[in-house]
Motif scaffolding. Structure first.
Motif, short mmCIF file in Angstrom:
data_model
loop_
_atom_site.label_atom_id
_atom_site.label_comp_id
_atom_site.label_asym_id
_atom_site.label_seq_id
_atom_site.Cartn_x
_atom_site.Cartn_y
_atom_site.Cartn_z
N TYR A 58 0.84 -1.18 0.00
CA TYR A 58 0.00 0.00 0.00
C TYR A 58 0.89 1.24 0.00
CZ TYR A 58 1.08 0.43 4.98
OH TYR A 58 1.73 0.57 6.17
N GLN A 59 0.32 2.37 -0.39
CA GLN A 59 1.05 3.62 -0.37
C GLN A 59 0.53 4.50 0.75
OE1 GLN A 59 0.60 4.98 -4.56
NE2 GLN A 59 2.79 5.29 -4.43
N PHE A 60 1.43 4.92 1.61
CA PHE A 60 1.06 5.86 2.68
C PHE A 60 1.40 7.25 2.20
CE2 PHE A 60 2.46 7.78 6.93
CZ PHE A 60 1.19 8.26 7.18
N ARG A 61 0.36 8.09 2.03
CA ARG A 61 0.56 9.43 1.48
C ARG A 61 0.04 10.46 2.48
NH1 ARG A 61 -2.63 7.68 -3.89
NH2 ARG A 61 -3.88 6.78 -2.21
N PRO A 62 0.83 10.75 3.52
CA PRO A 62 0.33 11.58 4.62
C PRO A 62 0.02 13.02 4.25
CG PRO A 62 2.68 11.23 4.84
CD PRO A 62 2.22 10.32 3.75
N LEU A 63 0.63 13.55 3.20
CA LEU A 63 0.42 14.95 2.86
C LEU A 63 -0.69 15.14 1.83
CD1 LEU A 63 4.12 16.19 2.75
CD2 LEU A 63 2.52 16.20 4.65
N LYS A 64 -1.31 14.04 1.40
CA LYS A 64 -2.41 14.12 0.45
C LYS A 64 -3.70 13.79 1.18
CE LYS A 64 -2.05 12.60 -3.68
NZ LYS A 64 -1.89 11.71 -4.86
N LEU A 65 -4.61 14.75 1.22
CA LEU A 65 -5.86 14.55 1.95
C LEU A 65 -7.06 15.04 1.15
CD1 LEU A 65 -4.72 15.55 5.55
CD2 LEU A 65 -5.30 13.27 4.74
N ALA A 66 -6.93 15.04 -0.16
CA ALA A 66 -7.99 15.58 -1.00
C ALA A 66 -9.12 14.58 -1.24
CB ALA A 66 -7.42 16.03 -2.35
N ARG A 67 -8.83 13.28 -1.17
CA ARG A 67 -9.81 12.27 -1.54
C ARG A 67 -10.03 11.30 -0.38
NH1 ARG A 67 -7.91 8.97 -6.29
NH2 ARG A 67 -6.15 8.65 -4.88
N GLU A 68 -11.15 10.57 -0.44
CA GLU A 68 -11.41 9.55 0.57
C GLU A 68 -10.27 8.55 0.64
OE1 GLU A 68 -16.28 9.22 0.85
OE2 GLU A 68 -15.16 7.72 -0.28
N GLU A 69 -9.69 8.21 -0.51
CA GLU A 69 -8.61 7.24 -0.54
C GLU A 69 -7.43 7.69 0.31
OE1 GLU A 69 -11.00 6.65 -4.27
OE2 GLU A 69 -10.24 8.35 -3.13
N ASP A 70 -7.17 8.99 0.33
CA ASP A 70 -6.04 9.50 1.11
C ASP A 70 -6.29 9.33 2.61
OD1 ASP A 70 -4.88 10.36 -1.32
OD2 ASP A 70 -5.98 12.25 -1.23
N TRP A 71 -7.52 9.61 3.05
CA TRP A 71 -7.86 9.43 4.45
C TRP A 71 -7.81 7.94 4.83
CZ3 TRP A 71 -8.33 13.56 7.61
CH2 TRP A 71 -8.51 14.80 7.00
N SER A 72 -8.22 7.08 3.90
CA SER A 72 -8.17 5.63 4.14
C SER A 72 -6.73 5.16 4.27
CB SER A 72 -8.85 4.89 2.99
OG SER A 72 -10.21 5.20 2.91
N ASP A 73 -5.86 5.68 3.41
CA ASP A 73 -4.45 5.28 3.45
C ASP A 73 -3.84 5.55 4.82
OD1 ASP A 73 -4.41 4.45 0.82
OD2 ASP A 73 -3.65 6.35 0.04
N TRP A 74 -4.09 6.74 5.34
CA TRP A 74 -3.51 7.13 6.62
C TRP A 74 -4.08 6.28 7.76
CZ3 TRP A 74 -2.16 12.97 7.34
CH2 TRP A 74 -1.26 13.12 8.38
N LEU A 75 -5.40 6.07 7.73
CA LEU A 75 -6.03 5.23 8.75
C LEU A 75 -5.46 3.81 8.69
CD1 LEU A 75 -8.27 4.96 10.92
CD2 LEU A 75 -9.83 4.35 9.06
N PHE A 76 -5.33 3.28 7.49
CA PHE A 76 -4.77 1.93 7.30
C PHE A 76 -3.35 1.86 7.85
CE2 PHE A 76 -2.74 -1.34 4.53
CZ PHE A 76 -3.53 -2.42 4.91
N PHE A 77 -2.56 2.88 7.57
CA PHE A 77 -1.18 2.93 8.05
C PHE A 77 -1.13 2.84 9.58
CE2 PHE A 77 2.30 5.45 9.83
CZ PHE A 77 3.41 4.86 9.25
N LEU A 78 -1.96 3.62 10.25
CA LEU A 78 -1.94 3.62 11.71
C LEU A 78 -2.37 2.27 12.28
CD1 LEU A 78 -3.38 7.17 12.48
CD2 LEU A 78 -1.01 6.40 12.72
N ILE A 79 -3.31 1.62 11.63
CA ILE A 79 -3.77 0.30 12.09
C ILE A 79 -2.69 -0.76 11.86
CG2 ILE A 79 -5.44 -1.54 11.71
CD1 ILE A 79 -7.49 0.67 11.04
N ILE A 80 -2.13 -0.77 10.66
CA ILE A 80 -1.12 -1.77 10.31
C ILE A 80 0.15 -1.62 11.14
CG2 ILE A 80 0.46 -2.48 8.46
CD1 ILE A 80 -2.24 -3.67 8.14
N GLU A 81 0.54 -0.37 11.40
CA GLU A 81 1.79 -0.12 12.12
C GLU A 81 1.65 -0.21 13.63
OE1 GLU A 81 4.85 0.31 10.76
OE2 GLU A 81 3.87 -0.17 8.86
#
Length: 201
Positions: free
Chosen positions: A1-24
Motif C-alpha cells: 500500500y502507499q502511505f501518502r500523509p500529505l495528500k488529503l484531497a480524496r477519501e482514498e487519502d484518508w483511508s491510506d492514513w487510517l490503514f497505516f496507523l492500524i497496520i503499524e
C-alpha cells in the motif's frame, strides 16, 4: 500500500492514513478502542500485514480496508467523507467475505461516516438484513486522543497519529484555532472530545 500523509484531497487519502496507523500499531489499542469488538481483546487486534489490504476489488466491488487480525478474524471498513453512495457497502462487505472465504462469525463490517451522514445511513441500513456498525470521525478523534494518552505505541506511531488527529479535527470536524462567538458549538464539541478521551480512557 502507499502511505501518502500529505495528500488529503480524496477519501482514498484518508483511508491510506487510517490503514497505516492500524497496520503499524504494535498494541491494537487504537483500533480496539475505535471498533469496540464484542469478542476480541486488545491484543487480538494486531493486523496481519501480509493479508490486510487497501482498495481490494472483487466481482465489481471495491473495499476500502480489509483487515485480518492475529486471531484470524477479519474486519471490513468503508471510509466516507461525504460520499452519499452508502447502500453499496452491504454488497461490498458480503462479496469481500466470500472472496476471502471467511465464516460470518469471523467477519465484521463497519462504515466510517461524518456526523451529518448518520441519519441517512440509519434510514438505509434499517431496510437491510445484514448488520453493519457505523462509527464517526468524532469516534476516530476520540480514539486517537486516548491512544496518544494511554497506549504503549512507539514515539514514531504517536507522531503520525497526532498529525492525523490534527487533520481530522481541522479538515473533517472543522475545529479552528481562532473562533468567533458564533463558533460556540464547535468549541463545545472540541472540549467534549477532549473530556471524553480523558474520562473514558
Amino acid at each position: 500500500y502507499q502511505f501518502r500523509p500529505l495528500k488529503l484531497a480524496r477519501e482514498e487519502d484518508w483511508s491510506d492514513w487510517l490503514f497505516f496507523l492500524i497496520i503499524e500499531s504494535k498494541t491494537g489499542f487504537f483500533v480496539h478502542d475505535l471498533l469496540k469488538p464484542d469478542r476480541s481483546n486488545q491484543s487480538d487486534l494486531t493486523a496481519d500485514p501480509a493479508v490486510s489490504g487497501r482498495e481490494i476489488s472483487a466481482s465489481g466491488y471495491r473495499a476500502d480496508l480489509i483487515l485480518k487480525w492475529l486471531n484470524n478474524s477479519y474486519t471490513h471498513i468503508e471510509v466516507k467523507i461525504g460520499d452519499e453512495s452508502l447502500g453499496k457497502t452491504f454488497n461490498t462487505g458480503e462479496v469481500m467475505r466470500k472472496q476471502h472465504n471467511v465464516p460470518q462469525h469471523d467477519w465484521s463490517d463497519y462504515i466510517l461516516l461524518l456526523d451529518y451522514q448518520v441519519d441517512y445511513w440509519l434510514s438505509v441500513s434499517e431496510k437491510k438484513d445484514l448488520f453493519i456498525q457505523h462509527i464517526t470521525w468524532n469516534d476516530v478523534a476520540l480514539s486517537l486522543r486516548r491512544s496518544l494518552l494511554f497506549s504503549d505505541e512507539s514515539v514514531t506511531w504517536k507522531v503520525w497519529a497526532y498529525s492525523y488527529l490534527g487533520a481530522v479535527e481541522q479538515l473533517l470536524l472543522h475545529f479552528k484555532n481562532k473562533f468567533n462567538q458564533s463558533d460556540i458549538v464547535k468549541i463545545d464539541k472540541k472540549i467534549s472530545i477532549m473530556q471524553e478521551a480523558l474520562i473514558n480512557g
